[in-house]
Motif scaffolding. Structure first.
Motif, mmCIF file in Angstrom:
data_model
loop_
_atom_site.group_PDB
_atom_site.id
_atom_site.type_symbol
_atom_site.label_atom_id
_atom_site.label_comp_id
_atom_site.label_asym_id
_atom_site.label_seq_id
_atom_site.Cartn_x
_atom_site.Cartn_y
_atom_site.Cartn_z
ATOM 1 N N ARG A 145 -12.589 22.026 -55.451
ATOM 2 C CA ARG A 145 -13.021 21.271 -56.611
ATOM 3 C C ARG A 145 -14.363 21.800 -57.127
ATOM 4 O O ARG A 145 -14.565 21.978 -58.314
ATOM 5 N N ALA A 146 -15.250 22.076 -56.184
ATOM 6 C CA ALA A 146 -16.599 22.495 -56.561
ATOM 7 C C ALA A 146 -16.607 23.883 -57.202
ATOM 8 O O ALA A 146 -17.379 24.150 -58.112
ATOM 9 N N TYR A 147 -15.736 24.748 -56.732
ATOM 10 C CA TYR A 147 -15.811 26.113 -57.225
ATOM 11 C C TYR A 147 -15.404 26.233 -58.693
ATOM 12 O O TYR A 147 -15.849 27.124 -59.408
ATOM 13 N N HIS A 148 -14.553 25.305 -59.139
ATOM 14 C CA HIS A 148 -14.063 25.395 -60.510
ATOM 15 C C HIS A 148 -15.205 25.477 -61.507
ATOM 16 O O HIS A 148 -16.047 24.612 -61.579
ATOM 17 N N GLY A 149 -15.223 26.544 -62.232
ATOM 18 C CA GLY A 149 -16.245 26.692 -63.244
ATOM 19 C C GLY A 149 -17.552 27.212 -62.700
ATOM 20 O O GLY A 149 -18.493 27.446 -63.438
ATOM 21 N N VAL A 150 -17.640 27.395 -61.401
ATOM 22 C CA VAL A 150 -18.895 27.878 -60.846
ATOM 23 C C VAL A 150 -18.784 29.345 -60.489
ATOM 24 O O VAL A 150 -19.593 30.157 -60.907
ATOM 25 N N VAL A 151 -17.765 29.687 -59.746
ATOM 26 C CA VAL A 151 -17.619 31.085 -59.349
ATOM 27 C C VAL A 151 -16.201 31.576 -59.630
ATOM 28 O O VAL A 151 -15.234 30.996 -59.139
ATOM 29 N N THR B 7 -28.399 21.273 -62.699
ATOM 30 C CA THR B 7 -29.703 21.758 -62.260
ATOM 31 C C THR B 7 -30.516 20.590 -61.721
ATOM 32 O O THR B 7 -30.170 19.430 -61.920
ATOM 33 N N ILE B 8 -31.589 20.967 -61.079
ATOM 34 C CA ILE B 8 -32.428 19.936 -60.485
ATOM 35 C C ILE B 8 -33.049 19.061 -61.583
ATOM 36 O O ILE B 8 -33.295 17.874 -61.379
ATOM 37 N N THR B 9 -33.241 19.656 -62.741
ATOM 38 C CA THR B 9 -33.830 18.905 -63.851
ATOM 39 C C THR B 9 -32.906 17.764 -64.299
ATOM 40 O O THR B 9 -33.345 16.630 -64.493
ATOM 41 N N GLU B 10 -31.651 18.107 -64.463
ATOM 42 C CA GLU B 10 -30.691 17.074 -64.867
ATOM 43 C C GLU B 10 -30.615 15.976 -63.829
ATOM 44 O O GLU B 10 -30.561 14.786 -64.150
ATOM 45 N N LEU B 11 -30.588 16.422 -62.587
ATOM 46 C CA LEU B 11 -30.527 15.463 -61.494
ATOM 47 C C LEU B 11 -31.705 14.503 -61.597
ATOM 48 O O LEU B 11 -31.559 13.288 -61.462
ATOM 49 N N SER B 49 -22.276 13.540 -55.925
ATOM 50 C CA SER B 49 -21.213 13.270 -56.899
ATOM 51 C C SER B 49 -21.178 14.314 -58.017
ATOM 52 O O SER B 49 -20.129 14.579 -58.581
ATOM 53 N N LEU B 50 -22.272 14.914 -58.312
ATOM 54 C CA LEU B 50 -22.269 15.971 -59.327
ATOM 55 C C LEU B 50 -22.103 17.349 -58.693
ATOM 56 O O LEU B 50 -22.223 18.358 -59.356
ATOM 57 N N SER B 51 -21.815 17.408 -57.427
ATOM 58 C CA SER B 51 -21.809 18.628 -56.609
ATOM 59 C C SER B 51 -22.951 19.561 -56.993
ATOM 60 O O SER B 51 -22.741 20.699 -57.362
ATOM 61 N N TYR B 52 -24.137 19.025 -56.875
ATOM 62 C CA TYR B 52 -25.315 19.859 -57.117
ATOM 63 C C TYR B 52 -25.449 20.918 -56.024
ATOM 64 O O TYR B 52 -25.265 20.631 -54.842
ATOM 65 N N ARG B 53 -25.742 22.139 -56.458
ATOM 66 C CA ARG B 53 -26.080 23.209 -55.511
ATOM 67 C C ARG B 53 -27.293 23.940 -56.048
ATOM 68 O O ARG B 53 -27.305 24.316 -57.213
ATOM 69 N N PRO B 54 -28.275 24.122 -55.205
ATOM 70 C CA PRO B 54 -29.472 24.809 -55.687
ATOM 71 C C PRO B 54 -29.107 26.192 -56.192
ATOM 72 O O PRO B 54 -28.239 26.848 -55.641
ATOM 73 N N ASN B 55 -29.744 26.632 -57.217
ATOM 74 C CA ASN B 55 -29.495 27.949 -57.775
ATOM 75 C C ASN B 55 -30.218 29.009 -56.959
ATOM 76 O O ASN B 55 -31.430 29.112 -56.949
#
Lengths: 334, 334
Positions: A145-151, B7-11, B49-55
């Motif tokens: 689910r997470a990868y969609h649109g990310v990589v 992004t962390i900003t949106e969060l 819930s937003l599947s945040y991942r640090p860039n």
DNA sequence: TTGAAAGCGCTAACAA
DNA sequence: TTGTTAGCGCTTTCAA
């Protein structure tokens, strides 16, 4: 160590111009032609003498792109995958990017960690050759689910409804092989394979009948080579006419067991290989088998990955045909 | 595709706090304990819930470090190097970084391009296994000068005054081998090698005499496998007691030629291998030879690289001892 | 013909 | 307990 690293700002200061000008000149932008001949020369000379090199990280950050393709692979040391890995790396270079290796030793836990890591945009795309990701555990689902649109992601030899995949089409090669076996009076053939990887056995079972061969399955597990030894013993007891090994490494293991048991190949028992590598031809005896042209295959993988990188959402399943390569591991009828 | 990337900003906006707070919480900094329980929970849930991942790119840019180690290698598909490559990748993972493969197919031009690329701080360090870089062309010299202080570098099996290197110490293994050959009545032994890579032949020539063996050299070039065939024919005409092949791939090629010429190994001719891989034991016959424990070797490589990354300037030459592994490719005296 | 300033996403001093 | 701000090195509008 600790030689100073030059930034564009320093360059600009020393040259007595702004960073913009330096950037424009060094990147040979069209606007560079509007910068005075003199300034340009000064900038180039300065860059040269201070061995200025643009900072990739800053560039990557700016473009949000690293030029790195992640390769998630269960195993990169066995001949077949080693060949695949190196060719992928070469093709990546040819297309102006680099290949990041992330071996997972077929460990689902490690695959998930790896994907998590790659999902943080450390890479521009991912090529995945690893069945375990197909298993539907909770964590793999979360990642999917997470990868969609990310990589952008392309899998090799996997089957999935929502990810593009490039597959070996075993059918043509297997048909050629079975025809060849039949012509040489071979009747019974054993597939020596790991049941966790189903594609080969499906084709095997379906085609064998069509060619009047008697198919049998003998299983082992890639995870434990002792199981291969036991499988070999079962085969020696059973004495089929031929063995079809699931990979070149499997075949070599099997031949090694045969040697110890005093069984000669191909005089006493014929053997053929699926996923033949170049190395197969150097074995004693040289191994016959089915092979997919790596150049062709890898081209398809990268083409599809580029489509994904360019934002084309269509999910495709691409099949690359195999063919038979005949060497000396099959006993021929005189 | 095209799922929004958070992004962390949106969060921070959604959580109604500053980016700092989010950063502190998500990174589990000590100060996070001073953030109210409530806010913390809100941030974590939102991130989840937003599947945040640090860039990673932003992180890398900030720290000026990617966690990526470049591996410049002439060849990664032959068994010996494939094994080395995979183990390096595994060790890199174990140490929390990734291995970037850059195959150069022993091409100096490509090596230079590769180094140029790596010098732009795309990687935290470089492991180089490639002799050609030792050649002193103008461009390699320029790179050598440029790399100082820019990228921590360790070479494998190379000799250089200003770069740390980890080497195979062929001496102990070779001594064991020669002793074993002598005991089995073998008198003449040929080294089948590429003269562009001198370390093995030096030890070979020096030690052979000490063990009462008659040493000969037969050369070929890695770049062209036809030269290996011709070398094999010269050996068949000459008929020494034993052949010492410079790598497992060379040995397999040679055995393949021997097979075609009707020469049996080890009955008619003994063979041993330098740079034995795991695969050597699966060959027919299983190949005896000299081997360096990869785990040990790779540990040294990474330890030294880490020293360089930590800014320790001392140039070291580390030698890892080899030992003999006996299998069935040498004819034993009854 | 050249420069100033904003922004890529994040962290870390320093304030409040 | 939380926010403001500067800065990592670079490119890119927009102004001058």
């Amino acid at each position: 160590m600790s030689g100073r690293v030059v930034t564009i700002t320093e360059l600009a200061q020393k040259a007595g111009v702004s960073t913009t000008t330096v950037s424009i000149v060094l990147n040979r932008k069209p606007q560079a032609r509007r910068v005075s001949e003199n300034t340009r020369k000064r900038i180039w000379e300065l860059a040269e003498s201070l061995s200025y090199r643009p900072n990739r990280l800053a560039l990557a950050m700016q473009r949000q792109s690293t030029g790195i393709i992640g390769f998630v692979c269960g195993d990169s040391a066995t001949p077949y995958y080693a060949e695949l890995t190196e060719q992928l790396a070469n093709e990546a270079n040819r297309r102006g990017c680099q290949l990041l290796m992330t071996p997972t030793v077929w460990d689902t836990r490690r695959e998930i960690d790896t994907m998590e890591m790659l999902l943080t945009r450390a890479v521009d795309g991912v090529i995945m050759c690893s069945q375990a990701f197909e298993n539907c555990s909770e964590s793999t689902e979360r990642i999917k689910r997470a990868y969609h649109g990310v990589v952008p992601l392309v899998t090799i030899n996997a089957e999935s409804v929502d990810i593009s995949t490039v597959q070996y089409d075993y059918e043509p090669g297997m048909a050629e092989l079975f025809e060849y076996l039949r012509q040489n009076g071979i009747r019974s053939v054993v597939l020596l394979d790991d049941p966790e990887f189903p594609p080969k056995r499906q084709v095997f079972s379906r085609l064998a009948g069509e060619f009047g061969l008697e198919p049998r399955l003998v299983d082992f597990s890639f995870r434990d080579m002792e199981t291969l030894k036991r499988a070999a013993e079962r085969i020696f007891a059973d004495r089929p006419d031929a063995v079809l090994a699931t990979s070149d490494l499997t075949a070599m293991h099997f031949c090694s067991c045969a040697g110890q048991a005093g069984i000669r190949i191909p005089e006493d028992l014929s053997i053929a290989v699926i996923d033949c590598s170049q190395l197969s031809s150097l074995y004693n005896p040289p191994l016959s088998g089915i092979r997919v042209d790596p150049a062709l295959f890898i081209g398809e993988v990268f083409d599809e990955l580029e489509r994904k990188i360019n934002g084309i959402p269509e999910i495709r399943t691409i099949r690359v045909p195999s063919r038979l390569e005949i060497r000396n591991s099959i006993k021929v009828k005189l």
